[in-house]
Write an enzyme that holds these catalytic residues in place. Structure first.
Site, short mmCIF file in Angstrom:
data_model
loop_
_atom_site.label_atom_id
_atom_site.label_comp_id
_atom_site.label_asym_id
_atom_site.label_seq_id
_atom_site.Cartn_x
_atom_site.Cartn_y
_atom_site.Cartn_z
N ASP A 12 0.86 -1.17 0.00
CA ASP A 12 0.00 0.00 0.00
C ASP A 12 0.91 1.24 0.00
O ASP A 12 2.12 1.12 0.26
CB ASP A 12 -0.88 -0.03 1.25
CG ASP A 12 -1.72 1.22 1.41
OD1 ASP A 12 -2.43 1.59 0.45
OD2 ASP A 12 -1.66 1.83 2.49
N ASP A 14 -0.17 5.06 1.07
CA ASP A 14 -0.41 5.99 2.19
C ASP A 14 -0.30 5.26 3.52
O ASP A 14 -0.98 4.26 3.75
CB ASP A 14 -1.80 6.62 2.07
CG ASP A 14 -1.83 7.78 1.11
OD1 ASP A 14 -1.10 8.76 1.33
OD2 ASP A 14 -2.59 7.71 0.13
N ASP A 170 -1.55 -0.60 6.19
CA ASP A 170 -1.70 0.11 7.46
C ASP A 170 -3.16 0.27 7.87
O ASP A 170 -3.43 0.80 8.94
CB ASP A 170 -1.05 1.50 7.37
CG ASP A 170 -1.85 2.44 6.47
OD1 ASP A 170 -2.22 2.03 5.35
OD2 ASP A 170 -2.13 3.57 6.90
#
Length: 228
Positions: A12, A14, A170
């Site tokens: 991922d 961000d 996250d």
């Protein structure tokens, strides 16, 4: 490290490559306070983090038309990019892990729900665009995260197998997406706690890519054994 056939790393962007969540939080609050919404860090992690912009607009400005809602979200993303141009910082240990993967010939992809302009800004700002053989944008597919399609597309573009690959996420939605695609997933604790990530389906979590347990897990998952 000698990678297994079909091994890959999928990230991922961000909050996983760069700790951008504080910037998103500032941009969300500036955008949504006129509509009566304010987000602290726990609410951001629970209600916004990792979701596609279309879903966020439907929830928080439902009185607007779909077109008007997406215009609000485009404004939020412009605010974020203004902040991110001078405030992007890599998660600890990232560059060393990318160097290790490149040296081993281990392919990598970036898989995100963020708009392409955001993804390109972050990858360029970190100087790592060339590291990734594929960049998958959820909103350009039929389904974004938490659907598994973005990670399945990442595997397809790399010619990789879920069995021998590792994903890094996250957010709850990202972990759901990656694990639903059959990929062992490591949570990066830029916003969520270890227990939140494990409940969402992560195999383990770490504060950064320099965590010895994280590196040992990657080595075991993607590398051929000495006896092979």
């Amino acid at each position: 490290m000698i990678p297994k056939p079909g091994a890959a790393l999928l990230f991922d962007i961000d909050g996983t490559l760069a700790d951008t969540d504080p910037l998103h939080l500032r941009a969300f609050n500036q955008t949504f306070e006129p509509y009566g919404h304010h987000f602290d860090k726990p609410r951001f992690a629970l209600e916004l983090q990792g979701l596609a912009n279309e879903a966020i607009a439907r929830r928080f400005v439902p009185h607007l038309s779909p077109e008007e809602g997406m215009a609000v979200m485009r404004g939020k993303e412009e605010l974020f990019r203004d902040l991110a141009r001078t405030e992007i910082h890599a998660v600890p240990g990232l560059f060393a892990l990318l160097d290790l993967a490149d040296a081993a010939g281990l392919p990598m992809a970036a898989v995100t729900n963020a708009p392409r302009a955001n993804a390109e800004l972050i990858l360029t700002g970190l100087g790592i665009t060339h590291r990734f053989r594929a960049v998958v944008i959820g909103e350009e597919l039929a389904h974004g995260k938490p659907h598994p399609l973005p990670y399945l597309e990442g595997l397809r573009l790399l010619g990789a197998s879920a069995e021998h690959s590792v994903a890094f996420e996250d957010s709850r939605t990202g972990i759901t997406s990656a694990t639903s695609a059959g990929i062992a997933t490591i949570g990066i604790r830029t916003s969520l706690r270890d227990e939140d990530m494990l409940v969402a389906g992560a195999t383990m979590s770490a504060d950064g890519y320099d965590d010895p347990a994280l590196l040992a897990f990657i080595q075991a998952k993607v590398s051929k054994s000495a006896a092979a």
